[in-house]
Design a protein around this motif. Structure first.
Motif, PDB file in Angstrom:
ATOM      1  N   ARG A   9     -26.485  30.734  95.280  1.00  3.87           N
ATOM      2  CA  ARG A   9     -26.462  32.196  95.122  1.00  3.87           C
ATOM      3  C   ARG A   9     -27.820  32.806  95.452  1.00  3.87           C
ATOM      4  NH1 ARG A   9     -23.621  31.001  90.437  1.00  3.87           N
ATOM      5  NH2 ARG A   9     -25.398  31.470  89.114  1.00  3.87           N
ATOM      6  N   SER A  29     -14.432  35.201  95.442  1.00  2.00           N
ATOM      7  CA  SER A  29     -14.970  34.680  94.186  1.00  2.00           C
ATOM      8  C   SER A  29     -16.492  34.772  94.141  1.00  2.00           C
ATOM      9  CB  SER A  29     -14.510  33.228  94.006  1.00  2.00           C
ATOM     10  OG  SER A  29     -14.968  32.733  92.773  1.00  2.00           O
ATOM     11  N   GLN A  32     -17.519  38.314  93.336  1.00  2.00           N
ATOM     12  CA  GLN A  32     -17.215  38.617  91.938  1.00  2.00           C
ATOM     13  C   GLN A  32     -18.270  38.009  91.018  1.00  2.00           C
ATOM     14  OE1 GLN A  32     -13.218  37.094  91.472  1.00  2.00           O
ATOM     15  NE2 GLN A  32     -12.257  39.006  92.120  1.00  2.00           N
ATOM     16  N   ARG A  33     -18.708  36.817  91.357  1.00  2.00           N
ATOM     17  CA  ARG A  33     -19.747  36.179  90.541  1.00  2.00           C
ATOM     18  C   ARG A  33     -21.056  36.943  90.643  1.00  2.00           C
ATOM     19  NH1 ARG A  33     -21.239  31.298  87.705  1.00  2.00           N
ATOM     20  NH2 ARG A  33     -23.037  32.141  86.587  1.00  2.00           N
ATOM     21  N   TYR A  36     -20.801  40.013  88.524  1.00  2.00           N
ATOM     22  CA  TYR A  36     -20.865  39.570  87.125  1.00  2.00           C
ATOM     23  C   TYR A  36     -22.303  39.320  86.702  1.00  2.00           C
ATOM     24  CZ  TYR A  36     -20.726  36.009  83.402  1.00  2.00           C
ATOM     25  OH  TYR A  36     -20.960  35.271  82.260  1.00  2.00           O
ATOM     26  N   ASP A  37     -23.038  38.590  87.550  1.00  2.00           N
ATOM     27  CA  ASP A  37     -24.434  38.269  87.208  1.00  2.00           C
ATOM     28  C   ASP A  37     -25.283  39.526  87.111  1.00  2.00           C
ATOM     29  OD1 ASP A  37     -24.417  35.181  89.126  1.00  2.00           O
ATOM     30  OD2 ASP A  37     -24.085  35.543  86.989  1.00  2.00           O
ATOM     31  N   VAL A  40     -23.735  41.589  83.623  1.00  2.00           N
ATOM     32  CA  VAL A  40     -23.266  40.944  82.405  1.00  2.00           C
ATOM     33  C   VAL A  40     -24.170  41.193  81.202  1.00  2.00           C
ATOM     34  CG1 VAL A  40     -24.342  38.688  82.879  1.00  2.00           C
ATOM     35  CG2 VAL A  40     -22.299  38.819  81.472  1.00  2.00           C
TER      36      VAL A  40
ATOM     37  N   ARG B  27     -24.295  32.476  80.477  1.00  2.00           N
ATOM     38  CA  ARG B  27     -23.540  33.130  81.554  1.00  2.00           C
ATOM     39  C   ARG B  27     -22.477  32.218  82.156  1.00  2.00           C
ATOM     40  NH1 ARG B  27     -27.321  36.663  85.528  1.00  2.00           N
ATOM     41  NH2 ARG B  27     -28.592  37.746  83.996  1.00  2.00           N
ATOM     42  N   TRP B  31     -18.522  32.789  82.350  1.00  2.08           N
ATOM     43  CA  TRP B  31     -17.854  32.871  83.640  1.00  2.08           C
ATOM     44  C   TRP B  31     -16.686  31.883  83.702  1.00  2.08           C
ATOM     45  CZ3 TRP B  31     -17.042  36.018  87.417  1.00  2.08           C
ATOM     46  CH2 TRP B  31     -16.538  35.558  88.630  1.00  2.08           C
TER      47      TRP B  31
END
Lengths: 190, 223
Positions: A9, A29, A32-33, A36-37, A40, B27, B31
């Motif tokens: 990433r 995906s 989306q991750r 999220y990161d 969050v 995290r 996830w």
């Protein structure tokens, strides 16, 4: 030798938010991750203002992100901050649903033990650290805490709060007044 | 309208980090929970669809068998009506009539030596028992009450169309007085040839004078 997902990433070229949203709409995906990161921690802190326990906050957060990915196709990017605002709305709704399920959202119009008006400097709160402020907010009754969060942090009007919580505007104002008074008292007491 | 207190409160918490708030978050673990819920959500559809398909199949089978049963009941009711209309064996008159076709009957009655008043011909016997060959023809000559009744429940006791040998004879009760006399069966009454002029024929309504006329004719002839 073996690259973790975190390494992968970090090596990916930076995506702007528009590209990120478009990729999430394609249900990628990886995108989306990334989304999220990015959000969050902020959303987790938001949950902790509404619920007391960390485990409950994690459960709410997972449901909120799931709903976010599912409804991404209906979201239209409207500039910087729009994604955060949209995501915050989803998280707040999930928090309210959680409180209703657990029957913790009891908005009482009865006067609690009359709270004496505390003379606390409005700037006194700036001297406190974030951890203590959060702790004081979590110690408030659920009804006071919810109205305070919705008015102060979500910038909702009393009319909107009344509609969402199924109460009257006067009840919302009353609850906010009592929340402020109680919070000031707790700050004063330390 | 927000007070300073509200503004300071918001400013303090809005831009704070999780570490500042004294909390931490795994995290990757969270996830993983989100991924599991995503998979669980997609799988949940399949049992729903399978249940719906099972219900639809059950309904289709039920409708198929229901329509099939209704067809069978209509067929059985038709058969029941037909069986009811089938005539049963019964004696309609006190005379047992044996089979003869209409043609034979007409031939017999229309013979010149046996020509009689039309009114006498009213007593023509009806044919109940049918020859094997002309079974369908005789059906029409059967007494009217043997027609297929509209209401099978109130159908009269219909006659039974039995098959009998060709050569049958008409028996009258008077001939059957002595059942042990086989000769009565074979005796065929020969009609007495009587010629009656049409002008002497009484009007149709006055049948009682016919015998008197016959006597008169006979007496005149003797003279």
């Amino acid at each position: 030798m073996f690259k973790t997902q975190k390494d992968i990433r970090s090596q990916q070229p930076a995506m702007n938010e528009v590209q990120l949203i478009e990729a999430c709409k394609r249900e990628e995906s990886f995108a989306q991750r990334l989304l999220y990161d990015q959000y969050v921690e902020r959303m987790y802190l938001l949950c902790l203002r509404y619920v007391v326990h960390a485990a409950d906050a994690e459960e709410i957060l997972s449901d909120a992100f799931l709903k976010c990915f599912k409804n991404m196709s209906g979201f239209t990017y409207a500039g910087e901050g729009s994604t955060r605002a949209w995501l915050s709305k989803i998280v707040v709704n999930e928090c309210l649903m959680f409180l209703r399920r657990k029957k913790q959202l009891v908005i009482s119009i009865e006067e609690q033990n009359s709270i004496a008006e505390t003379t606390v400097d409005d700037h006194a709160i700036s001297h406190l650290n974030t951890k203590d402020i959060l702790k004081h907010i979590q110690q408030l009754p659920a009804g006071y805490r919810t109205v305070l969060n919705m008015y102060v942090f979500e910038d909702l009007s009393h009319k909107e709060i009344a509609m969402m919580l199924n109460i009257t505007e006067s009840t919302s104002k009353s609850q906010l007044f009592k929340a402020r008074a109680l919070l000031k008292q707790k700050i004063k007491d330390g | 309208m927000k007070s300073e207190f509200d503004k300071n409160l918001k400013q303090k918490l809005e831009n704070a980090s999780l570490a500042d708030a004294g909390h931490s978050l795994d995290r990757d673990k969270l996830w993983g929970k989100i991924e599991e819920k995503k998979k669980a959500g997609s799988i949940r559809l399949i049992p729903w669809m399978s249940h719906a398909a099972a219900i639809a199949a059950g309904l289709a089978i039920g409708i198929f068998f229901f329509t099939k049963q209704t067809d069978e009941t209509t067929e059985s009711s038709d058969i029941a009506v037909q069986s009811l209309s089938k005539p049963a064996i019964t004696i309609v008159h006190d005379t047992v009539y044996l089979a003869k076709t209409n043609e034979e009957q007409d031939a017999e009655f229309n013979k010149p030596e046996t020509k009689v008043n039309k009114s006498v011909q009213k007593a023509r016997p009806a044919i109940l028992v049918q020859q094997q060959q002309s079974q369908t023809v005789l059906k029409e000559n059967v007494l009217p009450q043997t027609n297929k009744p509209e209401d099978p429940e109130h159908a009269p006791e219909a006659t039974f169309l039995a098959t009998l040998p060709k050569q049958v004879k008409v028996l009258h009760l008077s001939d059957m007085d002595n059942e042990n006399t086989p000769a009565t069966i074979s005796i065929k009454k020969k009609p007495i040839p009587i010629f009656v002029l049409s002008k002497d024929l009484p009007p149709e309504s006055n049948t009682e004078t016919l015998s008197m006329l016959v006597v008169k004719t006979l007496s005149n002839s003797k003279k």
